[in-house]
Scaffold this motif. Structure first.
Motif, PDB file in Angstrom:
ATOM      1  N   LEU A 111      -0.213  62.214  76.722  1.00 21.09           N
ATOM      2  CA  LEU A 111      -0.093  61.702  78.091  1.00 21.09           C
ATOM      3  C   LEU A 111      -0.447  62.783  79.109  1.00 21.09           C
ATOM      4  O   LEU A 111      -1.095  62.507  80.120  1.00 21.09           O
ATOM      5  CB  LEU A 111       1.325  61.178  78.339  1.00 21.09           C
ATOM      6  CG  LEU A 111       1.705  59.882  77.621  1.00 21.09           C
ATOM      7  CD1 LEU A 111       3.184  59.568  77.833  1.00 21.09           C
ATOM      8  CD2 LEU A 111       0.845  58.724  78.112  1.00 21.09           C
ATOM      9  N   ILE A 112      -0.006  64.025  78.819  1.00 23.62           N
ATOM     10  CA  ILE A 112      -0.326  65.134  79.722  1.00 23.62           C
ATOM     11  C   ILE A 112      -1.833  65.362  79.758  1.00 23.62           C
ATOM     12  O   ILE A 112      -2.429  65.559  80.823  1.00 23.62           O
ATOM     13  CB  ILE A 112       0.412  66.414  79.286  1.00 23.62           C
ATOM     14  CG1 ILE A 112       1.919  66.258  79.503  1.00 23.62           C
ATOM     15  CG2 ILE A 112      -0.108  67.630  80.061  1.00 23.62           C
ATOM     16  CD1 ILE A 112       2.748  67.365  78.889  1.00 23.62           C
ATOM     17  N   GLU A 113      -2.455  65.337  78.573  1.00 24.05           N
ATOM     18  CA  GLU A 113      -3.909  65.516  78.499  1.00 24.05           C
ATOM     19  C   GLU A 113      -4.625  64.435  79.310  1.00 24.05           C
ATOM     20  O   GLU A 113      -5.571  64.713  80.056  1.00 24.05           O
ATOM     21  CB  GLU A 113      -4.367  65.466  77.038  1.00 24.05           C
ATOM     22  CG  GLU A 113      -3.796  66.564  76.160  1.00 24.05           C
ATOM     23  CD  GLU A 113      -4.480  67.891  76.370  1.00 24.05           C
ATOM     24  OE1 GLU A 113      -5.484  67.944  77.114  1.00 24.05           O
ATOM     25  OE2 GLU A 113      -4.011  68.895  75.804  1.00 24.05           O
ATOM     26  N   GLN A 114      -4.152  63.197  79.165  1.00 21.89           N
ATOM     27  CA  GLN A 114      -4.772  62.088  79.894  1.00 21.89           C
ATOM     28  C   GLN A 114      -4.574  62.250  81.393  1.00 21.89           C
ATOM     29  O   GLN A 114      -5.488  62.003  82.188  1.00 21.89           O
ATOM     30  CB  GLN A 114      -4.180  60.760  79.426  1.00 21.89           C
ATOM     31  CG  GLN A 114      -4.527  60.405  77.978  1.00 21.89           C
ATOM     32  CD  GLN A 114      -3.794  59.165  77.504  1.00 21.89           C
ATOM     33  OE1 GLN A 114      -3.194  58.449  78.296  1.00 21.89           O
ATOM     34  NE2 GLN A 114      -3.831  58.919  76.204  1.00 21.89           N
ATOM     35  N   LEU A 115      -3.366  62.695  81.769  1.00 20.05           N
ATOM     36  CA  LEU A 115      -3.063  62.885  83.188  1.00 20.05           C
ATOM     37  C   LEU A 115      -3.971  63.961  83.788  1.00 20.05           C
ATOM     38  O   LEU A 115      -4.574  63.762  84.853  1.00 20.05           O
ATOM     39  CB  LEU A 115      -1.595  63.284  83.357  1.00 20.05           C
ATOM     40  CG  LEU A 115      -1.153  63.664  84.783  1.00 20.05           C
ATOM     41  CD1 LEU A 115      -1.266  62.464  85.711  1.00 20.05           C
ATOM     42  CD2 LEU A 115       0.269  64.221  84.776  1.00 20.05           C
ATOM     43  N   LEU A 116      -4.080  65.088  83.103  1.00 17.33           N
ATOM     44  CA  LEU A 116      -4.907  66.181  83.618  1.00 17.33           C
ATOM     45  C   LEU A 116      -6.378  65.791  83.648  1.00 17.33           C
ATOM     46  O   LEU A 116      -7.108  66.148  84.583  1.00 17.33           O
ATOM     47  CB  LEU A 116      -4.714  67.439  82.758  1.00 17.33           C
ATOM     48  CG  LEU A 116      -3.319  68.060  82.795  1.00 17.33           C
ATOM     49  CD1 LEU A 116      -3.261  69.300  81.901  1.00 17.33           C
ATOM     50  CD2 LEU A 116      -2.913  68.422  84.222  1.00 17.33           C
ATOM     51  N   ALA A 117      -6.807  65.049  82.619  1.00 14.46           N
ATOM     52  CA  ALA A 117      -8.209  64.608  82.595  1.00 14.46           C
ATOM     53  C   ALA A 117      -8.497  63.677  83.766  1.00 14.46           C
ATOM     54  O   ALA A 117      -9.567  63.736  84.391  1.00 14.46           O
ATOM     55  CB  ALA A 117      -8.508  63.909  81.274  1.00 14.46           C
ATOM     56  N   THR A 118      -7.516  62.802  84.075  1.00 14.32           N
ATOM     57  CA  THR A 118      -7.682  61.863  85.196  1.00 14.32           C
ATOM     58  C   THR A 118      -7.722  62.600  86.528  1.00 14.32           C
ATOM     59  O   THR A 118      -8.541  62.298  87.409  1.00 14.32           O
ATOM     60  CB  THR A 118      -6.537  60.836  85.208  1.00 14.32           C
ATOM     61  OG1 THR A 118      -6.537  60.105  83.971  1.00 14.32           O
ATOM     62  CG2 THR A 118      -6.691  59.863  86.375  1.00 14.32           C
TER      63      THR A 118
END
Length: 361
Positions: free
Chosen positions: A114-121
């Protein structure tokens, strides 16, 4: 004269009368004194009694052994039953622990995803990644209205991969740039750390400084303490005694101010620090314990004006940072990755500082 009948009767009774007469005769051995014969009888009698007694005692011993054996068997059955129950309880406990660990691992992975997705977004793909034996480092470019900078997400696979490095490994020194500190320690990532002061031509760290588990300076405790414990977790805040440092099991640490976030909650900004834009060096950690490093450039018109601490708090919360601290900023703010200084220090060149945080790949 005897009649034939009488004679017949006499002949019939004669054997019986003879036996009776024999029995009534005195025993010829009675009265003869034979000591050896008497002693033999007595000896036999005694031996017989001893044998009888021995047999009796052996029967009692056998009975006791049988009783003890029975009790031992009962105890053994109880022990075996108890051991079986304990084994079942242990196996059940182990299964629960394994289940908890498995669930925790899945949750941690889910949180990391989720953190990876958040940072990517929010920031796009990493501009740099290092998958080392001791750490995994991902670098992002940060560009917001009015300021620019860089940030890193770090997962430690070895708690010793993160260190607080004194300039030239000395408390009093001429200082050392972040890139110099990183180069001589083999770091993949480095940022400047605590504040410092100058005395008699030498630079000294302020507040509390811990290097490899040793408290090397302990001065002003009104500052925020920023450290890493034995597990490589970020700890700190209001530390006022050496006992506090030991209780937190701090291995690496330095001091500055203020504390920005605790458990996802904004902390008060001191009045003299409020609503002012400057270059910043920030550190924190995500929900899953991964570390967060951020350096924002400032005082450079057309590139980056800097960020206020209040703006920094909002941005950190957007990144789902739980705890965060402000490190020494201004001309000290430096972001080093993979052999290069990525940001643009406000002095135009790197400043010599007394402490740097480095990450080993």
């Amino acid at each position: 004269m005897l009649t034939k009948v009488q004679l017949f009767l006499v002949s019939l009774l004669a054997p019986v009368l003879g036996v009776a007469l024999y029995l009534n005769i005195t025993n010829p051995y009675i009265g003869l004194e034979d000591p050896s014969f008497s002693e033999d009888q007595q000896t036999i009698k005694i031996q017989h009694e001893i044998m009888r007694q021995n047999l009796f005692e052996k029967r009692e011993l056998i009975s006791e052994v049988q009783s003890v054996t029975k009790i031992s068997n009962e105890i053994l059955e109880l022990v075996q039953e108890s051991a079986h129950e304990e084994l079942l309880a242990y196996m059940e406990q182990q299964a629960r622990l394994e289940s908890i660990v498995d669930v925790s691992a899945r949750q941690q992975k889910m949180s990391a995803d989720l953190i990876e997705q958040l940072l990517a977004t929010m920031l796009g793909d990493p501009i740099g990644q290092t998958f080392g034996e001791n750490s995994i480092v991902k670098i992002y470019s940060l560009e917001e209205a009015g300021y620019r900078g860089y940030m890193a997400k770090v997962r430690l696979q070895n708690p010793n991969a993160i260190r607080m490095v004194l300039a030239n490994d000395q408390i009093a020194s001429d200082g050392e740039t972040t890139s110099q500190s990183a180069a001589r320690t083999g770091a993949i990532l480095a940022i400047n750390a605590g504040g410092f002061t100058r005395q008699n031509g030498k630079l000294y760290p302020i507040g509390i400084t811990v290097v490899d588990g040793e408290i090397v300076t302990f001065y002003d405790t009104s500052l925020s303490f920023i450290g890493f414990n034995k597990q490589g977790r970020l700890v700190g805040g209001n530390v006022t005694s050496r006992a506090d440092v030991e209780k937190l099991e701090v291995m690496q640490g330095a001091s500055f101010l203020p504390t920005l976030l605790k458990s996802g909650e904004k902390q008060p900004i001191p009045a003299r620090w409020a609503n002012t834009r400057h270059p910043r060096t920030l550190i924190g950690h995500f929900d899953n314990g991964d570390l967060f490093f951020m350096v924002v450039d400032g005082r450079r018109g057309g590139w980056s004006n800097g960020v206020t601490l209040e703006e920094a708090q909002d941005k950190l919360l957007e990144f789902n940072i739980r705890d965060a601290y402000n490190l020494d900023g201004g001309g000290s703010s430096t972001f080093y990755y993979n052999g290069k200084i990525l940001n643009k220090p406000s002095d135009g060149v790197e400043r010599r500082v007394t402490t740097n945080i480095i990450v080993i790949p």
